[in-house]
Design a protein around this motif. Sequence first.
Motif, PDB file in Angstrom:
ATOM      1  N   CYS A  84     -26.281  -8.891  64.545  1.00 54.94           N
ATOM      2  CA  CYS A  84     -27.481  -9.546  64.003  1.00 54.94           C
ATOM      3  C   CYS A  84     -27.903 -10.795  64.774  1.00 54.94           C
ATOM      4  CB  CYS A  84     -27.272  -9.895  62.530  1.00 54.94           C
ATOM      5  SG  CYS A  84     -26.042 -11.168  62.213  1.00 54.94           S
ATOM      6  N   GLY A  85     -27.037 -11.308  65.646  1.00 54.27           N
ATOM      7  CA  GLY A  85     -27.381 -12.460  66.467  1.00 54.27           C
ATOM      8  C   GLY A  85     -27.230 -13.806  65.785  1.00 54.27           C
ATOM      9  N   LYS A  86     -26.733 -13.825  64.548  1.00 53.55           N
ATOM     10  CA  LYS A  86     -26.547 -15.089  63.829  1.00 53.55           C
ATOM     11  C   LYS A  86     -25.121 -15.589  64.026  1.00 53.55           C
ATOM     12  CE  LYS A  86     -30.173 -14.019  60.618  1.00 53.55           C
ATOM     13  NZ  LYS A  86     -30.545 -13.682  59.276  1.00 53.55           N
ATOM     14  N   THR A  87     -24.879 -16.860  63.692  1.00 50.83           N
ATOM     15  CA  THR A  87     -23.598 -17.495  63.963  1.00 50.83           C
ATOM     16  C   THR A  87     -22.743 -17.592  62.705  1.00 50.83           C
ATOM     17  OG1 THR A  87     -24.648 -18.809  65.676  1.00 50.83           O
ATOM     18  CG2 THR A  87     -22.505 -19.560  64.919  1.00 50.83           C
ATOM     19  N   ALA A  88     -21.459 -17.283  62.850  1.00 50.45           N
ATOM     20  CA  ALA A  88     -20.473 -17.451  61.779  1.00 50.45           C
ATOM     21  C   ALA A  88     -19.499 -18.532  62.218  1.00 50.45           C
ATOM     22  CB  ALA A  88     -19.728 -16.152  61.520  1.00 50.45           C
ATOM     23  N   ILE A  89     -19.262 -19.493  61.341  1.00 49.13           N
ATOM     24  CA  ILE A  89     -18.335 -20.595  61.614  1.00 49.13           C
ATOM     25  C   ILE A  89     -16.987 -20.265  60.988  1.00 49.13           C
ATOM     26  CG2 ILE A  89     -17.914 -23.068  61.273  1.00 49.13           C
ATOM     27  CD1 ILE A  89     -20.308 -22.474  63.057  1.00 49.13           C
ATOM     28  N   PHE A  90     -15.911 -20.519  61.720  1.00 48.65           N
ATOM     29  CA  PHE A  90     -14.571 -20.216  61.231  1.00 48.65           C
ATOM     30  C   PHE A  90     -13.984 -21.431  60.515  1.00 48.65           C
ATOM     31  CE2 PHE A  90     -14.439 -17.293  65.130  1.00 48.65           C
ATOM     32  CZ  PHE A  90     -15.129 -16.306  64.450  1.00 48.65           C
ATOM     33  N   THR A  91     -14.361 -21.584  59.249  1.00 46.30           N
ATOM     34  CA  THR A  91     -13.801 -22.614  58.387  1.00 46.30           C
ATOM     35  C   THR A  91     -13.250 -21.924  57.146  1.00 46.30           C
ATOM     36  OG1 THR A  91     -15.899 -22.985  57.265  1.00 46.30           O
ATOM     37  CG2 THR A  91     -15.415 -24.403  59.148  1.00 46.30           C
ATOM     38  N   PHE A  92     -12.296 -22.567  56.495  1.00 50.05           N
ATOM     39  CA  PHE A  92     -11.641 -21.968  55.337  1.00 50.05           C
ATOM     40  C   PHE A  92     -11.699 -22.917  54.153  1.00 50.05           C
ATOM     41  CE2 PHE A  92      -9.613 -20.400  59.189  1.00 50.05           C
ATOM     42  CZ  PHE A  92      -9.817 -19.046  59.042  1.00 50.05           C
ATOM     43  N   ASP A  93     -11.995 -22.361  52.976  1.00 52.06           N
ATOM     44  CA  ASP A  93     -11.955 -23.171  51.764  1.00 52.06           C
ATOM     45  C   ASP A  93     -10.487 -23.351  51.353  1.00 52.06           C
ATOM     46  OD1 ASP A  93     -11.355 -20.640  50.819  1.00 52.06           O
ATOM     47  OD2 ASP A  93     -13.060 -20.513  49.475  1.00 52.06           O
ATOM     48  N   GLU A  94     -10.253 -24.137  50.326  1.00 51.53           N
ATOM     49  CA  GLU A  94      -8.882 -24.468  49.933  1.00 51.53           C
ATOM     50  C   GLU A  94      -8.062 -23.244  49.496  1.00 51.53           C
ATOM     51  OE1 GLU A  94      -5.921 -26.778  50.330  1.00 51.53           O
ATOM     52  OE2 GLU A  94      -7.920 -27.479  50.805  1.00 51.53           O
ATOM     53  N   PRO A  95      -8.602 -22.325  48.677  1.00 52.46           N
ATOM     54  CA  PRO A  95      -7.810 -21.135  48.321  1.00 52.46           C
ATOM     55  C   PRO A  95      -7.448 -20.273  49.535  1.00 52.46           C
ATOM     56  CG  PRO A  95      -9.643 -21.381  46.804  1.00 52.46           C
ATOM     57  CD  PRO A  95      -9.849 -22.387  47.906  1.00 52.46           C
ATOM     58  N   SER A  96      -8.373 -20.104  50.463  1.00 54.53           N
ATOM     59  CA  SER A  96      -8.084 -19.316  51.673  1.00 54.53           C
ATOM     60  C   SER A  96      -7.038 -20.008  52.539  1.00 54.53           C
ATOM     61  CB  SER A  96      -9.358 -19.107  52.492  1.00 54.53           C
ATOM     62  OG  SER A  96     -10.286 -18.356  51.773  1.00 54.53           O
TER      63      SER A  96
END
Length: 78
Positions: free
Chosen positions: A52-64
């Motif tokens: 799709c050409g959009k960006t995903a950031i690799f951050t994690f919430d507290e449960p993850s």
Amino acid sequence: METKPATVVFHRAKVILECPHCGQTLIRTTYDKVSRLLDASGPPRGKICEKCGKTAIFTFDEPSSAVIRARTSGTEIR
């Protein structure tokens, strides 16, 4: 450019990071390798989805983060 945190899918021995926009698999890796991202400093890491050409950031919430830390330390989470 639209960015969102990547969707995290946990499996027994692997972690899958998916594009939050279209669901395409971006990274399939082990818990040990993805745990390096928990303590990373500086700008967040991410990836541009080929579909799709959009960006995903690799951050994690507290449960993850807790799940990843538990799997790499050998303790079990409920």
